[in-house]
Design a protein around this motif. Structure first.
Motif, short mmCIF file in Angstrom:
data_model
loop_
_atom_site.label_atom_id
_atom_site.label_comp_id
_atom_site.label_asym_id
_atom_site.label_seq_id
_atom_site.Cartn_x
_atom_site.Cartn_y
_atom_site.Cartn_z
N UNK A 137 -22.85 17.93 7.76
CA UNK A 137 -23.45 18.61 6.61
C UNK A 137 -22.86 20.00 6.43
N UNK A 138 -22.53 20.68 7.55
CA UNK A 138 -21.97 22.02 7.48
C UNK A 138 -20.49 22.00 7.10
N UNK A 139 -19.84 20.83 7.27
CA UNK A 139 -18.41 20.70 6.98
C UNK A 139 -18.19 19.54 6.00
N UNK A 140 -18.66 19.67 4.76
CA UNK A 140 -18.56 18.57 3.80
C UNK A 140 -17.13 18.14 3.48
N UNK A 141 -16.17 19.02 3.72
CA UNK A 141 -14.77 18.68 3.43
C UNK A 141 -14.06 18.01 4.60
N UNK A 142 -14.76 17.87 5.73
CA UNK A 142 -14.13 17.24 6.90
C UNK A 142 -13.87 15.76 6.60
N UNK A 143 -12.64 15.32 6.79
CA UNK A 143 -12.29 13.93 6.52
C UNK A 143 -12.84 13.00 7.58
N UNK A 144 -12.95 13.50 8.80
CA UNK A 144 -13.37 12.66 9.91
C UNK A 144 -14.01 13.54 10.97
N UNK A 145 -15.13 13.11 11.50
CA UNK A 145 -15.79 13.84 12.57
C UNK A 145 -16.70 12.86 13.32
N UNK A 146 -16.36 12.60 14.58
CA UNK A 146 -17.13 11.63 15.36
C UNK A 146 -17.33 12.14 16.78
N UNK A 147 -18.45 11.74 17.38
CA UNK A 147 -18.72 12.06 18.78
C UNK A 147 -17.77 11.28 19.67
N UNK A 165 -9.22 9.88 13.74
CA UNK A 165 -9.50 8.60 14.39
C UNK A 165 -8.55 8.35 15.55
N UNK A 166 -7.29 8.78 15.40
CA UNK A 166 -6.33 8.60 16.49
C UNK A 166 -6.78 9.35 17.74
N UNK A 167 -7.37 10.52 17.56
CA UNK A 167 -7.87 11.29 18.70
C UNK A 167 -9.05 10.59 19.35
N UNK A 168 -9.95 10.05 18.53
CA UNK A 168 -11.11 9.33 19.05
C UNK A 168 -10.67 8.12 19.87
N UNK A 169 -9.73 7.35 19.33
CA UNK A 169 -9.24 6.16 20.03
C UNK A 169 -8.60 6.54 21.36
N UNK A 170 -7.78 7.59 21.36
CA UNK A 170 -7.11 8.03 22.58
C UNK A 170 -8.11 8.48 23.64
N UNK A 171 -9.09 9.27 23.23
CA UNK A 171 -10.07 9.78 24.19
C UNK A 171 -10.96 8.67 24.73
N UNK A 172 -11.29 7.70 23.88
CA UNK A 172 -12.08 6.56 24.36
C UNK A 172 -11.29 5.75 25.38
N UNK A 173 -9.99 5.63 25.18
CA UNK A 173 -9.14 4.95 26.17
C UNK A 173 -9.14 5.71 27.49
N UNK A 174 -9.09 7.04 27.41
CA UNK A 174 -9.14 7.85 28.64
C UNK A 174 -10.46 7.63 29.37
N UNK A 175 -11.55 7.57 28.61
CA UNK A 175 -12.87 7.37 29.22
C UNK A 175 -12.94 5.99 29.87
N UNK A 176 -12.42 4.96 29.19
CA UNK A 176 -12.43 3.62 29.77
C UNK A 176 -11.61 3.56 31.06
N UNK A 177 -10.54 4.35 31.12
CA UNK A 177 -9.68 4.38 32.30
C UNK A 177 -10.20 5.34 33.38
N UNK A 178 -11.32 6.01 33.10
CA UNK A 178 -11.91 6.91 34.08
C UNK A 178 -11.15 8.20 34.29
N UNK A 179 -10.35 8.60 33.29
CA UNK A 179 -9.50 9.78 33.47
C UNK A 179 -10.23 11.12 33.32
N UNK A 180 -11.10 11.31 32.33
CA UNK A 180 -11.73 12.62 32.20
C UNK A 180 -12.57 12.96 33.43
N UNK A 181 -12.52 14.21 33.83
CA UNK A 181 -13.30 14.71 34.97
C UNK A 181 -14.46 15.52 34.42
#
Length: 330
Positions: A137-147, A165-181
């Motif tokens: 709501x604060x960023x109505x011009x944002x094309x994409x914003x996801x948790x 979306x490319x960033x979301x997909x990449x980070x979800x892959x990192x999470x599935x692989x257990x990479x983020x600390x």
């Protein structure tokens, strides 16, 4: 007959009136590609009840490239989506108050914020809106914003959001692989002994009769692993750093409670009598009116550059004040 309007996904979000009386045709962009059609419609048709979205999907009124699809269809770049006339709810999405939160880091791919305690990350389960809805709501011009991931409502600290979306997909892959600390600071009541302790207890999610989501240790539950490092002993308390090796719902809270150590201020799995005492200032001790669980650090690879990043969120003032009022033990 007047030609039907054709919108991009972003334009459709901005142009949707309080009551949409005409068909819309939306061309899917590269950033919108990859998401399910139901999630796309829920975002584009702001204010439309979820039940109505699924009804028009089941009826075949929503078409992609002139063909029928079901709710699990994943959109591809260039898809032409036909959105039928839909009736918006009387409370439109403008009722969500726009809000920005303390920014730890931001670029064209990522937004990392310091979420305050008491704020849900998204709406649902009796919560009208959360961080993601307020940021949109604060960023109505944002094309994409996801948790990218979630934090409990009562937990404060580092929260990652993707702006592509490319960033979301990449980070979800990192999470599935257990990479983020992921590291959390947590204050427990009791005499904690070990400098470093592994807790491996299987966790099972269930709902209470009133619909509240809970977790318990159960033999056939999901494998779960937390490592706790002692940071500082206090009289009656210990400050720990928790390393998440798995990311189950309420994992830290249930692992500690099941090990005999209640988190200070935890209103689901904690010591309720203790919590009542902590909320009142006694002598030199400062009050604690929240759960002492804070996501203070996360390390991951930047989704675009591949460079390792570490983001920190300092302890909130109310937690610092409470710690400073305790007596340290060597």
């Amino acid at each position: 007959m007047k030609d039907l309007a054709r919108f991009s996904g972003k334009e459709a979000q901005n142009a949707a009136p309080a009551r949409s009386a005409q068909v819309q045709f939306v061309t899917i962009s590269g950033e919108e590609a990859g998401q399910r059609i139901d999630n796309f419609l829920l975002r584009v048709c702001k204010g439309v009840p979820k039940s109505h979205i699924y009804r028009v999907l089941r009826s075949g009124e929503v078409r992609v490239n002139k063909g029928r699809i079901d709710q699990t269809y994943r959109l591809a770049e260039g898809d032409m989506v036909r959105i039928p006339p839909v009736r918006m709810a009387e409370k439109s999405a403008t009722a969500v108050p726009g809000a920005e939160f303390k920014i730890i880091f931001e670029d064209s791919h990522l937004l990392i914020i310091d979420k305050p305690a008491g704020v849900a990350v998204h709406g649902g389960s009796g919560v009208s809106y959360g961080v993601i809805e307020q940021l949109r709501a604060a960023r109505p011009d944002a094309k994409f914003l996801e948790l990218v991931h979630r934090l409990d409502r009562e937990t404060s600290g580092v929260l990652l959001l993707a702006k592509k979306r490319s960033a979301l997909t990449n980070l979800h892959e990192q999470i599935r692989d257990g990479e983020p600390d992921k590291r959390y600071l947590v204050l427990v009541h009791g005499d904690w002994k070990n400098a470093r302790q592994h807790v491996k207890l299987p966790l099972h999610r269930y709902s209470t009769p009133d619909g509240e989501r809970r977790v318990r240790v159960q033999a056939d539950g999901m494998a779960s692993h937390t490592i706790f490092n002692l940071r500082q002993r206090y009289e009656d308390f210990a400050l720990l750093e928790a390393e998440l090796k798995t990311g189950r719902t309420h994992q830290i809270r249930v692992h500690l409670a099941s090990s005999g150590f209640a988190i200070a201020g935890d209103d689901k799995y904690g010591d309720f009598a203790l919590n009542r005492e902590l909320q009142k200032a006694q002598g030199e001790r400062a009050p604690l009116k929240r759960m002492f669980l804070h996501a203070h650090q996360i390390t991951f690879l930047h989704p675009e550059t591949g460079q390792q990043m570490t983001s920190h969120a300092p302890l909130p003032p109310e937690c610092e004040r409470f710690l400073n009022s305790l007596v340290k033990v060597a």
